[in-house]
Design a protein around this motif. Structure first.
Motif, PDB file in Angstrom:
ATOM      1  N   ILE A  81       0.845  -1.201   0.000  1.00  0.00           N
ATOM      2  CA  ILE A  81       0.000   0.000   0.000  1.00  0.00           C
ATOM      3  C   ILE A  81       0.879   1.249   0.000  1.00  0.00           C
ATOM      4  CG2 ILE A  81      -1.613   1.351   1.400  1.00  0.00           C
ATOM      5  CD1 ILE A  81      -2.980  -1.276   2.126  1.00  0.00           C
ATOM      6  N   TYR A  82       1.971   1.220   0.731  1.00  0.00           N
ATOM      7  CA  TYR A  82       2.901   2.346   0.707  1.00  0.00           C
ATOM      8  C   TYR A  82       3.475   2.537  -0.692  1.00  0.00           C
ATOM      9  CZ  TYR A  82       6.817   5.393   1.765  1.00  0.00           C
ATOM     10  OH  TYR A  82       7.703   6.444   1.764  1.00  0.00           O
ATOM     11  N   THR A  83       3.816   1.436  -1.369  1.00  0.00           N
ATOM     12  CA  THR A  83       4.318   1.529  -2.746  1.00  0.00           C
ATOM     13  C   THR A  83       3.279   2.166  -3.649  1.00  0.00           C
ATOM     14  OG1 THR A  83       5.618  -0.493  -2.391  1.00  0.00           O
ATOM     15  CG2 THR A  83       5.302   0.229  -4.672  1.00  0.00           C
ATOM     16  N   LEU A  84       2.028   1.754  -3.488  1.00  0.00           N
ATOM     17  CA  LEU A  84       0.933   2.328  -4.274  1.00  0.00           C
ATOM     18  C   LEU A  84       0.846   3.835  -4.032  1.00  0.00           C
ATOM     19  CD1 LEU A  84      -1.256   0.784  -6.051  1.00  0.00           C
ATOM     20  CD2 LEU A  84      -2.814   1.204  -4.161  1.00  0.00           C
ATOM     21  N   LYS A  85       0.900   4.227  -2.783  1.00  0.00           N
ATOM     22  CA  LYS A  85       0.868   5.662  -2.445  1.00  0.00           C
ATOM     23  C   LYS A  85       2.031   6.401  -3.092  1.00  0.00           C
ATOM     24  CE  LYS A  85       1.571   8.837   1.446  1.00  0.00           C
ATOM     25  NZ  LYS A  85       2.511   9.639   0.641  1.00  0.00           N
ATOM     26  N   MET A  86       3.222   5.844  -2.997  1.00  0.00           N
ATOM     27  CA  MET A  86       4.395   6.500  -3.540  1.00  0.00           C
ATOM     28  C   MET A  86       4.279   6.669  -5.062  1.00  0.00           C
ATOM     29  SD  MET A  86       8.360   5.260  -3.463  1.00  0.00           S
ATOM     30  CE  MET A  86       8.016   4.098  -4.793  1.00  0.00           C
ATOM     31  N   LEU A  87       3.794   5.641  -5.743  1.00  0.00           N
ATOM     32  CA  LEU A  87       3.628   5.724  -7.193  1.00  0.00           C
ATOM     33  C   LEU A  87       2.617   6.803  -7.565  1.00  0.00           C
ATOM     34  CD1 LEU A  87       3.567   1.923  -8.139  1.00  0.00           C
ATOM     35  CD2 LEU A  87       5.444   3.547  -8.469  1.00  0.00           C
ATOM     36  N   PHE A  88       1.528   6.896  -6.798  1.00  0.00           N
ATOM     37  CA  PHE A  88       0.529   7.919  -7.094  1.00  0.00           C
ATOM     38  C   PHE A  88       1.082   9.314  -6.786  1.00  0.00           C
ATOM     39  CE2 PHE A  88      -3.458  10.312  -6.306  1.00  0.00           C
ATOM     40  CZ  PHE A  88      -4.032  10.120  -7.553  1.00  0.00           C
ATOM     41  N   ASP A  89       1.841   9.442  -5.699  1.00  0.00           N
ATOM     42  CA  ASP A  89       2.479  10.723  -5.382  1.00  0.00           C
ATOM     43  C   ASP A  89       3.381  11.175  -6.528  1.00  0.00           C
ATOM     44  OD1 ASP A  89       1.264  10.745  -2.908  1.00  0.00           O
ATOM     45  OD2 ASP A  89       3.041  10.101  -1.803  1.00  0.00           O
ATOM     46  N   GLN A  90       4.116  10.232  -7.100  1.00  0.00           N
ATOM     47  CA  GLN A  90       5.042  10.573  -8.183  1.00  0.00           C
ATOM     48  C   GLN A  90       4.299  10.952  -9.459  1.00  0.00           C
ATOM     49  OE1 GLN A  90       7.395   7.013  -8.383  1.00  0.00           O
ATOM     50  NE2 GLN A  90       8.708   7.590  -6.656  1.00  0.00           N
ATOM     51  N   ALA A  91       3.221  10.240  -9.763  1.00  0.00           N
ATOM     52  CA  ALA A  91       2.489  10.491 -10.996  1.00  0.00           C
ATOM     53  C   ALA A  91       1.608  11.729 -10.910  1.00  0.00           C
ATOM     54  CB  ALA A  91       1.639   9.270 -11.354  1.00  0.00           C
ATOM     55  N   TYR A  92       1.060  11.988  -9.701  1.00  0.00           N
ATOM     56  CA  TYR A  92       0.139  13.118  -9.496  1.00  0.00           C
ATOM     57  C   TYR A  92       0.586  13.890  -8.251  1.00  0.00           C
ATOM     58  CZ  TYR A  92      -2.755  10.450 -12.742  1.00  0.00           C
ATOM     59  OH  TYR A  92      -3.218   9.770 -13.836  1.00  0.00           O
ATOM     60  N   PRO A  93       1.695  14.639  -8.354  1.00  0.00           N
ATOM     61  CA  PRO A  93       2.278  15.254  -7.154  1.00  0.00           C
ATOM     62  C   PRO A  93       1.402  16.312  -6.498  1.00  0.00           C
ATOM     63  CG  PRO A  93       3.360  16.054  -9.157  1.00  0.00           C
ATOM     64  CD  PRO A  93       2.480  14.912  -9.575  1.00  0.00           C
ATOM     65  N   HIS A  94       0.367  16.787  -7.175  1.00  0.00           N
ATOM     66  CA  HIS A  94      -0.470  17.838  -6.606  1.00  0.00           C
ATOM     67  C   HIS A  94      -1.826  17.316  -6.122  1.00  0.00           C
ATOM     68  CE1 HIS A  94       2.553  20.562  -8.106  1.00  0.00           C
ATOM     69  NE2 HIS A  94       2.350  20.139  -9.344  1.00  0.00           N
ATOM     70  N   HIS A  95      -1.942  16.013  -5.958  1.00  0.00           N
ATOM     71  CA  HIS A  95      -3.212  15.457  -5.499  1.00  0.00           C
ATOM     72  C   HIS A  95      -3.479  15.863  -4.051  1.00  0.00           C
ATOM     73  CE1 HIS A  95      -1.950  12.274  -2.669  1.00  0.00           C
ATOM     74  NE2 HIS A  95      -0.903  12.092  -3.450  1.00  0.00           N
ATOM     75  N   ARG A  96      -4.731  15.707  -3.623  1.00  0.00           N
ATOM     76  CA  ARG A  96      -5.140  16.157  -2.283  1.00  0.00           C
ATOM     77  C   ARG A  96      -5.576  14.998  -1.378  1.00  0.00           C
ATOM     78  NH1 ARG A  96      -6.289  21.108  -1.044  1.00  0.00           N
ATOM     79  NH2 ARG A  96      -8.153  20.504   0.141  1.00  0.00           N
ATOM     80  N   TYR A  97      -5.259  13.776  -1.741  1.00  0.00           N
ATOM     81  CA  TYR A  97      -5.649  12.634  -0.919  1.00  0.00           C
ATOM     82  C   TYR A  97      -4.730  12.490   0.295  1.00  0.00           C
ATOM     83  CZ  TYR A  97      -8.398  11.014  -4.942  1.00  0.00           C
ATOM     84  OH  TYR A  97      -9.303  10.909  -5.964  1.00  0.00           O
ATOM     85  N   VAL A  98      -5.319  12.029   1.378  1.00  0.00           N
ATOM     86  CA  VAL A  98      -4.556  11.568   2.537  1.00  0.00           C
ATOM     87  C   VAL A  98      -4.652  10.052   2.562  1.00  0.00           C
ATOM     88  CG1 VAL A  98      -4.372  11.577   5.052  1.00  0.00           C
ATOM     89  CG2 VAL A  98      -5.042  13.673   3.839  1.00  0.00           C
ATOM     90  N   PHE A  99      -3.526   9.371   2.438  1.00  0.00           N
ATOM     91  CA  PHE A  99      -3.483   7.910   2.547  1.00  0.00           C
ATOM     92  C   PHE A  99      -3.204   7.562   4.001  1.00  0.00           C
ATOM     93  CE2 PHE A  99      -2.829   8.571  -1.892  1.00  0.00           C
ATOM     94  CZ  PHE A  99      -3.139   7.392  -2.564  1.00  0.00           C
ATOM     95  N   GLU A 100      -4.043   6.688   4.571  1.00  0.00           N
ATOM     96  CA  GLU A 100      -3.851   6.340   5.978  1.00  0.00           C
ATOM     97  C   GLU A 100      -4.684   5.113   6.329  1.00  0.00           C
ATOM     98  OE1 GLU A 100      -5.233   9.644   8.288  1.00  0.00           O
ATOM     99  OE2 GLU A 100      -7.333   9.390   7.678  1.00  0.00           O
ATOM    100  N   PRO A 101      -4.315   4.388   7.390  1.00  0.00           N
ATOM    101  CA  PRO A 101      -5.185   3.338   7.909  1.00  0.00           C
ATOM    102  C   PRO A 101      -6.470   3.967   8.442  1.00  0.00           C
ATOM    103  CG  PRO A 101      -3.001   3.274   8.931  1.00  0.00           C
ATOM    104  CD  PRO A 101      -3.094   4.568   8.203  1.00  0.00           C
TER     105      PRO A 101
END
Length: 361
Positions: A231-251
């Motif tokens: 899940i962290y890898t997924l978050k990191m990939l999305f951060d890299q592809a869409y650096p200006h997104h507004r999502y908070v990834f968390e449990p």
């Protein structure tokens, strides 16, 4: 929309006026049926259960698209688990509309769908949505209805209770079977993920906070799940592809704990049945407090606390989440790349623990 489909599952068969009234009260059902018609020849459609709300017998539709390979990666999109959160269903329907219309001309999408399977269950709780209530017609909160208890203290009422269905967040009576809608969702997920190496689910909700959040299990414990590194890898990939997104990834447990969470239930069962499977159930929790802050009069409406009521805000929400949903389909096609590397997996698990769990373990 023609009336004949509804007349086939209404009990007793209603007049045209009654059908039109149903569509007025539940326009998401009408939109779903239009998409089913538009997707003829591409979509496989089935009804996994029916819910009786007099005088109607409402269907729980499941739509499939893409590869028939039973081992192909799966991405599932779910909405409408809570009847007041109509925007979740609308977001899933918007993405399905996007997919079907692009298939008319998008050769790359056509090729992509040869390698993955998409599943849509946009309207899990049609009875609750018709009645404008969070719970299903029996007054049971479907996302508190799974047969498991939290391992830690949950907030009173909010975390699920068995006091009675006159209070929100009611779990149902102990020892009873899950509700029809909850059973149907679990059946669809377990049938679809069986035998697959990789499956990602996105369940669309609204109603919490000022930010859009991507939650992952566990909801009943503050302990990390086995797949936290992925899940962290997924978050990191999305951060890299869409650096200006507004999502908070968390449990989800960072916000509150609950009993009976369906995704906890399905995740833990999947780990028992297929320990080597990567099953990532995610929840999109849209931050509805932003809509209320911009227009406090929304609180005068039963739906206003959970949905954008102004047309321009609703259109913005429909656009906002398409990128993340498209991202999940592309990630599913590329598991051989982003999941490769034992050393990277270990590093990402350590990074995930430092990001999400360092204060709690």
């Amino acid at each position: 929309m023609a009336d004949d489909r509804v007349a086939n599952y209404a009990v007793p068969s209603p007049s045209h006026a009654a059908v039109n009234k149903l569509y007025d009260l539940l326009p998401e059902l009408a939109q779903l049926e239009r998409l089913i018609k538009a997707g003829q020849g591409r979509l496989d459609v089935r009804t996994v259960a029916q819910v009786h709300v007099a005088p109607y017998c409402l269907p729980l539709f499941v739509l499939g698209l893409g590869s028939d390979d039973p081992g192909a990666p799966l991405v599932g999109f779910f909405g409408g688990v809570h009847g007041l959160e109509r925007v979740g269903t609308q977001v899933v329907l918007t993405f399905l509309h996007n997919i079907l219309n692009r298939l008319r001309w998008d050769r790359m999408l056509e090729q992509q769908l040869q390698h993955i399977r998409l599943v849509f269950m946009p309207l899990v709780n049609p009875g609750g949505m018709l009645q404008r209530r969070r719970a299903n017609p029996d007054g049971i909160d479907l996302m508190r209805n799974a047969p498991l208890d939290a391992t830690e203290h949950v907030p009173f009422l909010l975390g699920g209770h068995r006091i009675g269905n006159w209070l929100p967040w009611y779990r149902g009576e102990a020892g009873h079977d899950m509700q029809t809608e909850a059973q149907a969702l679990c059946q669809v997920v377990e049938e679809e993920i069986a035998g697959r190496h990789q499956a990602i689910i996105l369940d669309c909700h609204s109603g919490f906070g000022m930010r859009d959040r991507i939650w992952f299990p566990l909801a009943g414990s503050r302990l990390p799940i086995d797949s936290v590194g992925e899940i962290y890898t997924l978050k990191m990939l999305f951060d890299q592809a869409y650096p200006h997104h507004r999502y908070v990834f968390e449990p989800q447990s960072h916000q509150y704990l609950t009993h009976g969470d369906l995704w906890d239930h399905l995740y833990l069962r999947a780990r028992q049945r297929q320990p080597d499977q990567l099953f990532l159930p995610l929840t999109l929790e849209m931050g509805s407090w932003t809509w209320v802050r911009k227009n406090p009069r929304q609180l005068l409406s039963r739906l206003g606390a959970f949905n954008p009521l102004a047309p321009h805000r609703q259109q913005r929400v429909m656009r906002t989440h398409l990128a993340f949903m498209e991202f999940l389909t592309r990630v599913a096609c590329s598991g051989d790349r982003w999941l490769a590397g034992e050393q990277r997996d270990l590093k990402h698990r350590r990074d995930a623990m430092n990001l999400w769990y360092r204060n709690g373990l």
